[in-house]
Scaffold this active site. Structure first.
Site, mmCIF file in Angstrom:
data_model
loop_
_atom_site.group_PDB
_atom_site.id
_atom_site.type_symbol
_atom_site.label_atom_id
_atom_site.label_comp_id
_atom_site.label_asym_id
_atom_site.label_seq_id
_atom_site.Cartn_x
_atom_site.Cartn_y
_atom_site.Cartn_z
ATOM 1 N N LYS A 1 -1.758 -1.581 -3.933
ATOM 2 C CA LYS A 1 -2.596 -0.543 -3.690
ATOM 3 C C LYS A 1 -2.044 0.784 -4.069
ATOM 4 C CE LYS A 1 -6.036 1.820 -0.771
ATOM 5 N NZ LYS A 1 -6.573 2.061 0.392
ATOM 6 N N TYR B 1 0.985 -1.120 0.121
ATOM 7 C CA TYR B 1 0.034 0.033 0.031
ATOM 8 C C TYR B 1 0.822 1.239 0.125
ATOM 9 C CZ TYR B 1 -3.533 3.206 1.880
ATOM 10 O OH TYR B 1 -4.813 4.176 2.211
#
EC number: 4.3.3.7
Length: 307
Positions: free
Chosen positions: A173, A145
């Site tokens: 992500k 992320y």
């Protein structure tokens, strides 16, 4: 669509579609599980690929360790394998992130989401070693992320390329807001990892350059609409995907008028999905012309039949 292990972005990826960065409802300063389980059922019925508990939108920084562990366990039990559970287990302490990851794995999650270490600002080598160490202690796939706006460090594509060789690291992500960086990332690791948008407003643009989905905030309230957007694109129905994107473009912006998850928490309260509680240091959404506009735009989308 969800795939099993041994896949890549070109064919049958492990993580693709819509993953809802689900809110954590509170009541009397405790997790409101009655509301939470209803939110999970809404997500399952909408056909999302999975949910991400204990992330930014779930107010993970203000959950105690026991609340964090309990919320993940209860999420896994509640969804009963109908959708994936990708648990937020990140920390700026590698040791703590490993402990959270190991606990989540034991509780039966399908994947873990690990955010860039924040505040201590590691180098690219530090980021590499951090994520490598976490992945080596994980029994499930890891979604990296990258959100430099919150962490002050940017996980560069070249570092992700190195990390793509680590067995459990399977997805990312991407929340830099930089399509150029996202494109470079996909060109480097797209045959080894999936890349999902971390910004609702960039879901369609990222799909167009090789991304495969989104970890969404807006899908808390409109899960079916976000699923339709992604699936329409994947099915070649570009006009339909564009229509949804443009219908939601104002909401995508207004949902971040104040720090996430303040606006989406307010919106979920307006539509009866949870109470208004949010934990300090976050405070309730300011009542002003912009928040009134946000509510009006959301009501307009509901009137159009979006769910």
């Amino acid at each position: 669509m969800i795939a099993k292990s041994g896949s890549n972005q070109e064919s049958n990826p492990m993580f693709q579609g819509v993953y809802t960065a689900i809110i954590t409802p509170f009541k009397n300063d405790k997790i409101d599980y009655d509301s939470y389980f209803k939110l999970l059922e809404k997500q399952i019925k909408a056909g999302v690929s999975g949910v991400v508990p204990c992330g930014t939108t779930g107010e993970s920084p203000t959950l105690s360790h026991s609340e964090h562990a309990e919320l993940i366990r209860e999420t896994v039990k509640a969804v009963q394998g109908k959708i994936q559970v990708v648990a937020g287990t990140g920390s700026n302490s590698t040791k703590e992130a490993i402990e959270l990851t190991e606990a989540a794995c034991k509780d039966g999650v399908d994947g873990i989401l690990s955010v860039n270490p924040y505040y201590n600002k590691p180098t690219q080598e530090g980021l590499f070693q951090h994520f490598k160490s976490i992945a080596e202690h994980s029994t499930v796939p890891v979604m990296l992320y990258n959100i430099p706006g919150r962490t002050s460090v940017n996980l560069l594509p070249e570092t992700v390329l190195r990390l793509s060789e680590v067995k459990q690291i399977r997805s990312m992500k991407e929340a830099t807001g930089d399509l150029g960086q996202m494109g470079k990332l996909i060109s480097l690791v797209g045959n080894k990892m999936t890349v999902l948008s971390g910004d609702d407003n960039l879901t369609l643009p990222l799909l167009a350059i090789g991304g495969v989905g989104v970890v969404s905030v807006i899908s808390n309230l409109f899960p079916k609409a976000l699923v339709q957007l992604v699936e329409s694109f994947q099915q070649g129905k570009i006009s339909e995907a564009k229509k949804i994107h443009y219908d939601f473009i104002e909401v995508f912006a207004l949902a971040f008028m104040e720090t996430n998850p303040i606006p989406i928490k307010a919106a979920m309260c307006w539509f009866g999905h949870c109470g208004p509680e949010i934990r300090l240091p976050l405070t309730p959404l300011s009542q002003n012309e912009t928040s009134s506009k946000f509510k009006k735009v959301l009501e307009g989308l509901k009137e159009k039949g979006y769910e």
